[in-house]
Design an enzyme around this catalytic site. Structure first.
Site, short mmCIF file in Angstrom:
data_model
loop_
_atom_site.label_atom_id
_atom_site.label_comp_id
_atom_site.label_asym_id
_atom_site.label_seq_id
_atom_site.Cartn_x
_atom_site.Cartn_y
_atom_site.Cartn_z
N HIS A 261 -26.41 8.53 -4.25
CA HIS A 261 -26.23 8.81 -5.66
C HIS A 261 -25.53 7.66 -6.36
O HIS A 261 -24.89 6.82 -5.72
CB HIS A 261 -25.44 10.11 -5.85
N GLU A 263 -22.86 7.58 -8.37
CA GLU A 263 -21.41 7.58 -8.22
C GLU A 263 -21.02 7.10 -6.81
O GLU A 263 -20.07 6.33 -6.63
CB GLU A 263 -20.85 8.99 -8.45
N CYS A 289 -22.50 15.58 -8.47
CA CYS A 289 -22.74 16.69 -7.56
C CYS A 289 -21.46 16.95 -6.75
O CYS A 289 -20.46 16.24 -6.91
CB CYS A 289 -23.91 16.37 -6.62
N CYS A 292 -20.44 13.82 -4.46
CA CYS A 292 -19.86 12.72 -5.23
C CYS A 292 -18.50 13.12 -5.81
O CYS A 292 -17.60 12.30 -5.94
CB CYS A 292 -20.82 12.29 -6.33
#
Length: 330
Positions: A261, A263, A289, A292
């Site tokens: 992801h 992040e 999410c 993260c």
């Protein structure tokens, strides 16, 4: 800034274009669009033909057609001066630009007619009577598709008189441009960093969703990240992630996704390069999410600003708040 010009025949709009062009402005004109169309139709470029074609295009394609075409040419990071704005609908369309300002260039009839005679253009009126007749057609028409200079001038943000010397006129222009420059709306810090994140997202190689994050500390970008397969693994859009390439339903088979992801990548890139992110603010195009979120909490990030909510992100946002990390949606 985007400076638009309107004004009656002989008022001095051309001098404004010359003056601002020398100052680095990109010169454009709605009449140039008409000139190009006349050449395509193999017709002479005359004042009469320009006026007739402008009316025809407004009737056929909408009153703002010339301005709509001009909007496609504007680059937001450059200064433009746009000449030959003669219809209120054109002004309203151009005012969609954040930093557009219309200047009405004025001069007395006596001064304007003297200038028209002095420039000796082939199709310019030769007598005051003809000059007035043409001007009435440009100013007093009740046809919304025609030139409506008086109604257009009413929408101006500034008026600059041009009845004296060129130096006097240029000094007034300088003063007006300085006023406009003070009105220019710069993006705030949130908008600035989020716009950068939106550009970073374009580097994403994930075929399901493009997301990016920007880590900021003391108003300085210290790391960026976008979603995609890990370093050394075939890119997602080249077949690197089976889950994404199977186009499975959003929110399903998340444990089988190879993509990191945004992040996650921003945080791990910081660690990889030895960058301290404690106390940083994370700008992300999508709220985080759960995975993260745990990384954000443990890395010492103090604030998360997001552009849109992750469909499964409510629990993650609650966890951030429980960890006393500020969250803001733009």
């Amino acid at each position: 800034m985007i400076v638009g010009l309107t004004g009656k025949n002989g008022s001095g709009k051309g001098e404004v274009v010359n003056f601002l062009s020398q100052a680095g402005f990109i010169a454009s004109s709605l009449s140039d669009i008409l000139r190009e169309e006349l050449k395509n139709r193999q017709k002479r470029v005359t004042r009469t033909n320009l006026i007739a074609l402008g009316k025809e295009l407004r009737e056929t394609h909408g009153l703002s057609v010339l301005a709509d075409k001009m909007l496609l040419k504007i680059q937001p990071d450059k200064n433009f001066v746009i000449d030959s704005i003669r219809n209120p609908a054109e002004v309203k369309a151009l005012k969609k630009l954040k930093n557009f300002y219309l200047i009405d260039i004025t001069a007395t009839e006596k001064v304007r007619f003297a200038r028209v005679k002095k420039r000796k253009r082939e199709n310019d009126p030769k007598t005051l009577r003809e000059f007035r007749r043409l001007e009435r057609a440009e100013t007093h028409s009740k046809d919304p598709a025609s030139q409506q200079l008086i109604q257009t001038a009413k929408l101006s943000d500034f008026k600059v008189a041009n009845n004296g010397t060129l130096d006097q006129f240029q000094n007034r222009l300088r003063h007006t441009i300085q006023k406009i420059s003070q009105l220019i709306k710069r993006p705030g810090w949130d908008e600035y960093f989020m716009n950068i994140a939106l550009q970073v997202a374009l580097r994403s190689n994930c075929i399901k969703r493009k997301v990016a994050s920007v880590l900021v500390k003391d108003r300085r970008i210290i790391a960026t990240g976008y979603n995609g397969t890990p370093r050394g693994i075939k890119n997602c859009n080249e077949g690197g992630c089976p889950r994404c390439n199977d186009l499975v339903s959003s929110g399903t088979q998340l444990g089988e996704c190879f993509c990191s992801h945004a992040e996650e990548n921003a945080i791990t890139q910081s660690a990889y390069h030895g960058v301290n992110i404690h106390g940083a603010t994370l700008y992300s195009t999508l709220s985080p999410c759960i995975m993260c979120t745990k990384m954000i909490i443990n890395s010492g990030i103090q604030e998360v600003v997001f552009n849109a909510r992750y469909p499964l992100g409510e629990t993650a946002l609650g966890l951030l708040q429980a960890a006393h990390i500020k969250t803001r949606g733009l």
